[in-house]
Design a protein around this motif. Structure first.
Motif: not given
Lengths: 442, 250
Positions: B96-97, B120-121, B124, B135, B138-139, B142, B158
């Motif tokens: 996410a970040n 953004f959230l 996303m 979800l 995504l936390q 990567l 992405q």
């Protein structure tokens, strides 16, 4: 060599002078111990780089600095304020140049006993516990600390006490007027089934050099849990030697996270003796070296009994002409069957002139054990960098992001959330990976 | 949109691409097929700006600009996206970040406002739904510990977030089971518009049952030796690559 003698002679002279002030009252148990330490120090002297354990940590330049044993120094509340951990409610105990500063300290928790080393040494029972764990005789700086001990925290966590608030031991070096050398001694006794968190942080005021020769002695009773967080952030001419001696009884669990940020010369000796079955020791470290800093972590996990576990992870990010040293020793004694001991040292070198010296030392005398060690060093991973850049993140930012992620791995072992966040933020700033607007999913 | 003229490239002194010519217009999907070692992934890498490949000749013009002069991040800002054959695992950086940073860099370049964490959230969540991504996923760091299928899905996710003009999918289908392949293909198809284009690099015809190409090119020994419509892919499937090699004069 001349300079070596000089600081050594000055310290010995100081000891003799202090002894004279006792007016012949030199036969107390404490004085006998100190005299013995003084004799040992006279024999040992300061280690040179020919000494195997000090091969990469050259202390000689420090010995030509005109260090002075300080008088108590008074700081204003404003001067101390910036060093408190504002976001964390804690029992705070402050020392300035090694002297207790009660006016800046604040003990909240009633279920524990916090005193000072100087207070405890006034009674015979206290003296009997002084240097009990370190043994003090073999290591120059510990011997010297025993000689000339300034003061320090003396913490007792009684049996079964689960301490809600952490203890914050704040060490400030006042180097505004001269270069002080001092010898703090902290002692922590954790009773059976107790649980506590202790934060140590060290800072300098002023531009002169300082030399903090700190010794910590820590005991964990049966089933005790202790987590220590050590934040080293002195000025860039500061020297420090930090020797921690941990003794762990059965089923105890010890963790330490050492974050080395500021200081010209930092030597950490972290030793845990796993003296009781099923005890566990975890050492984590993060080093950010810049300029000409030298940061040396020497660890020893001494497995003396069966079914114990030790785990070490030290990460270094070294830039400019900085030098990192990691020497991780694991001893598995003959009785210590079923030992699990792991050790890992990972380094990212950001410049051609930064250096890491890493050495695992495994001495295993039992046959049914699992031990492993690993060390990596190199530049940032090119493939990761390319991946981030291919998504639009500029090279500088991508590097910062990867370095921050590398560091986070160690910070994640800090269990006090607010402390972890504060440190994470300051490390992000140092690595130029600032983002206040973090996405939290859910 | 994209014009590749006589592109030659080598790696470690070995010539891999020996004169590629390709024109891709908006709204088109091009499939590039070919046997192993024909230079497919090299082409993708050169277009994305991987530094270990040295361009020894030719030019690549993207939207009127010299693509080969640009850094990898500039190519991304201009709207080029590479879905990696082997997505990299980056411990300690949450998806996410990472994506918020990336998206805001791209938006900055386009002269658009920065998205805050809230906006953004929202975006996303919308795109995650499209790719059938949880979800919580995504936390996590990567790609760390992701399965092959999860990594590929994350690549297309992405792509959906960054909304590129030209997407290059480098063997995105390799190693996927049929369910994952459908999800990935649905994602790609739903992102398709008259304003963007896609280059699908693949070894297997199977992917092209789900992503229908306008053009199919066969790459062999660093050159495009045959081009045609989607029926060429079927022919390759039934006849293999040997006849192409024969035609190329082997």
């Amino acid at each position: 060599m001349q300079e070596t003698l000089e600081l050594k002679q000055r310290l010995l002279a100081e000891f003799s002078y202090r002894e004279q002030l006792l007016n012949g009252n030199t036969e107390t148990p404490l004085e006998i111990l100190r005299q013995d330490a003084m004799r040992r120090f006279a024999e040992l002297g300061f280690p040179t780089v020919r000494h195997e354990e000090w091969k990469y940590a050259n202390i000689m330049p420090a010995l030509s600095i005109p260090f002075i044993s300080p008088k108590p120094s008074i700081l204003t509340a404003d001067e101390v304020k910036e060093f408190y951990l504002d976001e964390i409610k804690a029992n705070v105990i402050v020392f300035v140049n090694g002297y207790y500063a009660p006016e800046h300290s604040n003990i909240i928790s009633e279920e524990i006993k916090i005193s000072t080393t100087s207070q405890v040494l006034k009674n015979t029972e206290g003296v009997s516990q002084f240097s009990e764990i370190s043994g003090y005789k073999n290591e120059t700086f510990t011997v010297l600390n025993t000689d000339l001990v300034t003061d320090g925290a003396w913490v007792t966590i009684p049996d079964k006490v689960i301490l809600d608030l952490p203890i914050h031991i704040l060490m400030i070096t006042d180097a505004r007027e001269y270069a002080p050398i001092f010898h703090p001694r902290h002692t922590v006794h954790c009773g059976a089934n107790s649980q506590a968190h202790i934060i140590y942080s060290s800072y300098t005021i002023g531009e002169n050099s300082g030399f903090a020769n700190t010794v910590s002695e820590v005991s964990l009773g049966q089933n005790a849990v202790l987590r220590q967080y050590i934040i080293q952030n002195d000025n860039d001419s500061a020297y420090s030697v930090n020797s921690s001696y941990i003794n762990q009884e059965r089923d105890s669990n010890y963790s330490a996270v050492t974050i080395s940020l500021g200081g010209k010369f930092i030597r950490n000796n972290h030793t845990s003796r796993l003296a009781g079955e099923n005890s566990e020791a975890n050492f984590y470290g993060l080093v950010l070296g810049t300029g000409k800093q030298l940061i040396d972590n020497h660890t020893l996990a001494d497995h003396a009994t069966p079914h114990c576990q030790s785990n070490e992870l030290y990460k270094y990010i070294l830039d400019d002409r900085s030098t990192g040293v990691f020497n991780g020793k694991i001893i598995v004694r003959p009785d210590a069957q079923k030992t699990n001991a792991y050790q890992s040292n990972k380094t990212i070198l950001l410049s051609d002139t930064a250096t890491i010296n890493t050495k695992p030392q495994l001495e295993i005398f039992a046959d049914d054990v699992k031990c492993s060690h690993g060390a990596t060093s190199g530049q940032l991973d090119e493939e990761s960098l390319f991946y981030l850049r291919s998504r639009g993140i500029p090279a500088d930012k991508a590097r910062a992001l990867l370095l921050h992620a590398f560091a986070t791995d160690v910070l994640n072992h800090i269990t006090i959330g607010s402390l972890r966040d504060t440190l994470d933020k300051s490390i992000a700033i140092r690595l130029h990976d600032e983002d206040d607007d973090i996405v939290i999913v859910e | 949109m994209l014009s590749i003229n006589n592109l030659q490239a080598s790696v470690e002194g070995k010539e891999i691409l020996k004169g590629i010519n390709l024109i891709v217009n908006s709204g088109e999907i091009h499939a590039i097929m070919g046997p192993n070692g024909s230079g497919k992934s090299t082409l993708a890498s050169v277009l994305a700006g991987r530094s270990e490949y040295e361009v020894t000749g030719g030019e690549v013009v993207f939207e009127g600009k010299d693509l080969l002069e640009m850094s990898p991040e500039e190519r991304s800002h201009e709207g080029v996206f590479l879905a990696f054959q082997y997505p990299v695992e980056i411990p300690g950086v949450s998806t996410a970040n990472f994506l918020k940073t990336a998206l805001n860099e791209v938006r900055k370049h386009r002269g658009e406002d920065q998205l805050d964490a809230m906006d953004f959230l929202k975006l996303m969540k919308e795109k995650a739904k499209l790719m059938d991504i949880e979800l919580s996923f995504l936390q996590r760091s990567l790609n760390e510990g992701f399965s092959g299928g999860e990594k590929k899905r994350n690549e297309i996710f992405q792509m959906a977030m960054l909304n590129p003009k030209l997407s290059i999918l480098d063997e995105t289908d390799s190693g996927l089971d049929i369910d994952a392949l459908k999800i990935v293909s649905n994602g790609v198809n739903s992102l398709r518009s008259k304003d963007n284009a896609t280059i699908v690099i693949t070894h297997y015809q199977r992917l092209l049952d789900y992503i229908i190409p306008d053009f199919v090119h066969v790459l062999y020994k660093g050159r495009i030796v045959k081009s045609g419509g989607k029926e060429l892919a079927l022919e390759l499937e039934s006849r293999g690559y040997d006849w192409v090699k024969d035609e190329a004069g082997e």
